[in-house]
Design an enzyme around this catalytic site. Sequence first.
Site, PDB file in Angstrom:
ATOM      1  N   MET A  71       0.832  -1.220   0.000  1.00  0.00           N
ATOM      2  CA  MET A  71       0.000   0.000   0.000  1.00  0.00           C
ATOM      3  C   MET A  71       0.861   1.262   0.000  1.00  0.00           C
ATOM      4  SD  MET A  71      -3.163   0.989   2.496  1.00  0.00           S
ATOM      5  CE  MET A  71      -2.312   0.776   4.043  1.00  0.00           C
ATOM      6  N   ASP A 115      12.630 -12.641  -1.386  1.00  0.00           N
ATOM      7  CA  ASP A 115      11.931 -13.065  -0.164  1.00  0.00           C
ATOM      8  C   ASP A 115      12.899 -12.819   0.983  1.00  0.00           C
ATOM      9  OD1 ASP A 115      10.784 -14.272   2.015  1.00  0.00           O
ATOM     10  OD2 ASP A 115      10.083 -16.036   0.911  1.00  0.00           O
ATOM     11  N   TYR A 150       2.946  -8.520  16.457  1.00  0.00           N
ATOM     12  CA  TYR A 150       3.361  -7.616  15.368  1.00  0.00           C
ATOM     13  C   TYR A 150       4.290  -6.527  15.917  1.00  0.00           C
ATOM     14  CZ  TYR A 150       2.886  -3.861  11.883  1.00  0.00           C
ATOM     15  OH  TYR A 150       3.131  -2.858  10.978  1.00  0.00           O
TER      16      TYR A 150
HETATM   17  N1  LIG Z   1      -0.542  -0.341   7.313  1.00  0.00           N
HETATM   18  C1  LIG Z   1      -0.383   0.357   8.438  1.00  0.00           C
HETATM   19  O1  LIG Z   1      -1.354   0.874   9.031  1.00  0.00           O
HETATM   20  C2  LIG Z   1       0.998   0.555   9.006  1.00  0.00           C
HETATM   21  C3  LIG Z   1       1.129   1.261  10.222  1.00  0.00           C
HETATM   22  C4  LIG Z   1       2.406   1.454  10.749  1.00  0.00           C
HETATM   23  C5  LIG Z   1       3.518   0.959  10.093  1.00  0.00           C
HETATM   24  N2  LIG Z   1       3.376   0.263   8.927  1.00  0.00           N
HETATM   25  C6  LIG Z   1       4.578  -0.251   8.260  1.00  0.00           C
HETATM   26  O2  LIG Z   1       4.708   0.395   7.007  1.00  0.00           O
HETATM   27  C7  LIG Z   1       5.251  -0.521   6.034  1.00  0.00           C
HETATM   28  C8  LIG Z   1       4.348  -0.562   4.811  1.00  0.00           C
HETATM   29  O3  LIG Z   1       3.047  -0.960   5.235  1.00  0.00           O
HETATM   30  P1  LIG Z   1       1.911  -1.324   4.173  1.00  0.00           P
HETATM   31  O4  LIG Z   1       0.616  -1.192   4.882  1.00  0.00           O
HETATM   32  O5  LIG Z   1       2.152  -0.631   2.885  1.00  0.00           O
HETATM   33  O6  LIG Z   1       2.193  -2.886   4.003  1.00  0.00           O
HETATM   34  P2  LIG Z   1       1.630  -3.908   2.908  1.00  0.00           P
HETATM   35  O7  LIG Z   1       0.621  -3.264   2.051  1.00  0.00           O
HETATM   36  O8  LIG Z   1       1.261  -5.160   3.641  1.00  0.00           O
HETATM   37  O9  LIG Z   1       2.930  -4.151   2.029  1.00  0.00           O
HETATM   38  C9  LIG Z   1       3.996  -4.925   2.463  1.00  0.00           C
HETATM   39  C10 LIG Z   1       4.608  -5.583   1.246  1.00  0.00           C
HETATM   40  O10 LIG Z   1       5.653  -6.468   1.712  1.00  0.00           O
HETATM   41  C11 LIG Z   1       5.519  -7.687   0.991  1.00  0.00           C
HETATM   42  N3  LIG Z   1       6.122  -8.807   1.727  1.00  0.00           N
HETATM   43  C12 LIG Z   1       5.550  -9.562   2.697  1.00  0.00           C
HETATM   44  N4  LIG Z   1       6.398 -10.541   3.078  1.00  0.00           N
HETATM   45  C13 LIG Z   1       7.522 -10.394   2.334  1.00  0.00           C
HETATM   46  C14 LIG Z   1       8.752 -11.108   2.254  1.00  0.00           C
HETATM   47  N5  LIG Z   1       8.983 -12.181   2.998  1.00  0.00           N
HETATM   48  N6  LIG Z   1       9.696 -10.678   1.383  1.00  0.00           N
HETATM   49  C15 LIG Z   1       9.458  -9.595   0.586  1.00  0.00           C
HETATM   50  N7  LIG Z   1       8.309  -8.899   0.599  1.00  0.00           N
HETATM   51  C16 LIG Z   1       7.348  -9.295   1.463  1.00  0.00           C
HETATM   52  C17 LIG Z   1       4.023  -7.857   0.848  1.00  0.00           C
HETATM   53  O11 LIG Z   1       3.704  -8.818  -0.139  1.00  0.00           O
HETATM   54  P3  LIG Z   1       2.327  -9.664   0.048  1.00  0.00           P
HETATM   55  O12 LIG Z   1       1.221  -8.657  -0.009  1.00  0.00           O
HETATM   56  O13 LIG Z   1       2.361 -10.593  -1.121  1.00  0.00           O
HETATM   57  O14 LIG Z   1       2.410 -10.336   1.378  1.00  0.00           O
HETATM   58  C18 LIG Z   1       3.610  -6.435   0.459  1.00  0.00           C
HETATM   59  O15 LIG Z   1       3.711  -6.199  -0.920  1.00  0.00           O
HETATM   60  C19 LIG Z   1       5.410  -1.853   6.771  1.00  0.00           C
HETATM   61  O16 LIG Z   1       6.747  -1.996   7.155  1.00  0.00           O
HETATM   62  C20 LIG Z   1       4.504  -1.743   7.982  1.00  0.00           C
HETATM   63  O17 LIG Z   1       4.967  -2.516   9.061  1.00  0.00           O
HETATM   64  C21 LIG Z   1       2.136   0.061   8.369  1.00  0.00           C
END
Ligand SMILES: NC(=O)c1ccc[n+]([C@@H]2O[C@H](COP(=O)([O-])OP(=O)(O)OC[C@H]3O[C@@H](n4cnc5c(N)ncnc54)[C@H](OP(=O)(O)O)[C@@H]3O)[C@@H](O)[C@H]2O)c1
Length: 302
Positions: free
Chosen positions: A26, A53, A142
């Site tokens: 996202m 990965d 988490y």
């Molecule tokens: N979303 C929130 O509200 C939030 C809040 C605070 C912090 N964050 C942090 O901000 C960052 C981005 O968040 P986001 O919401 O954009 O996350 P997201 O949409 O879940 O994107 C994470 C990406 O990482 C990929 N991924 C998962 N496992 C992996 C692996 N083993 N190797 C390589 N890639 C892998 C996922 O692929 P798949 O989709 O195929 O699994 C996905 O494309 C993250 O680090 C998260 O912890 C997010």
Amino acid sequence: MDRLYIGGSGFIPKMRRILVIGAKGMLGRDLMGILHSSFSKDEVIGWDIEEIDIRKEDDSVAKIKDLRPEVVIHLAAYTDVDGCESDKERAFAVNAEGTRHVALAASTCRAKMVYLSTDYVFDGKKGEPYLESDPPHPLNVYGHSKLKGEQYVQEWVEDSLIIRTQWLYGPFGKNFVDSILRQAGEKKTLSIVDDQTGSPTYTVDLAKVISGLIQFNARGIFHVANSDFCTWYTFAQAILKLSGVNRVKVLPISSKELGRPAARPSHSVLNCQKLKKETGLTMRPWSEALEDYLSTYRQSLS
Ligand SMILES: NC(=O)c1ccc[n+]([C@@H]2O[C@H](COP(=O)([O-])OP(=O)(O)OC[C@H]3O[C@@H](n4cnc5c(N)ncnc54)[C@H](OP(=O)(O)O)[C@@H]3O)[C@@H](O)[C@H]2O)c1
């Protein structure tokens, strides 16, 4: 190599190779767009699970080392907070050990590493917005796994930037805003948690600040979220009001009533004053950002 002074904390090379890991997530999709325009003279490369990965140590380190990036922005994570609770092994394999592998490779390449972390490293018991220097104390798997990731980054990488953010929504992922609008089309009443307070944050705004922090060559921990705060209940009400939906009733409920597997902090608002003080960058109020998101994407959401 020619170097350019950009103010802030130092000098950075003129031409760089910037690697984004988690580029199809996202935040990743918005960030890729913004980096391509703000760093048009640099090479911006996006990888996701198909390319790397991060759970596989040797393979990940070798791939990153072969690319020799000057900046590694690590967004990849297992972000299903309740899923992490039932699959602790995967949570730590991706969020903690995966981050260690990226940090190891970044340190070998002498690259700057940017790591996205979360308000869930805090327990929410402080009662006021969290500073970067406040001691973390996660309540759920988490949060523990992301905190371990932070620690690895600090341990391995000399030039690191850790950005803690929260409650993300944006055009490229499943998120609370879209879920409320979808449910509003199906139900007359929505029961929404009213005992968790935070700052909803628009991925487009966050991506711009991440880009700004890299241009500023910032180091250390920064809290970055849209300003002002609310509960999920108030957020849901604002989403419906701004979307002109008035036939749906929103009822406040407690986290206990909702009964999700992972405990969440009750008040995890992030104090973002350091961002403003050290870089001059600011984030607008969450309500303005929400209005912007809805007016830009309402067509595709309805
Ligand atoms: N979303 C929130 O509200 C939030 C809040 C605070 C912090 N964050 C942090 O901000 C960052 C981005 O968040 P986001 O919401 O954009 O996350 P997201 O949409 O879940 O994107 C994470 C990406 O990482 C990929 N991924 C998962 N496992 C992996 C692996 N083993 N190797 C390589 N890639 C892998 C996922 O692929 P798949 O989709 O195929 O699994 C996905 O494309 C993250 O680090 C998260 O912890 C997010």
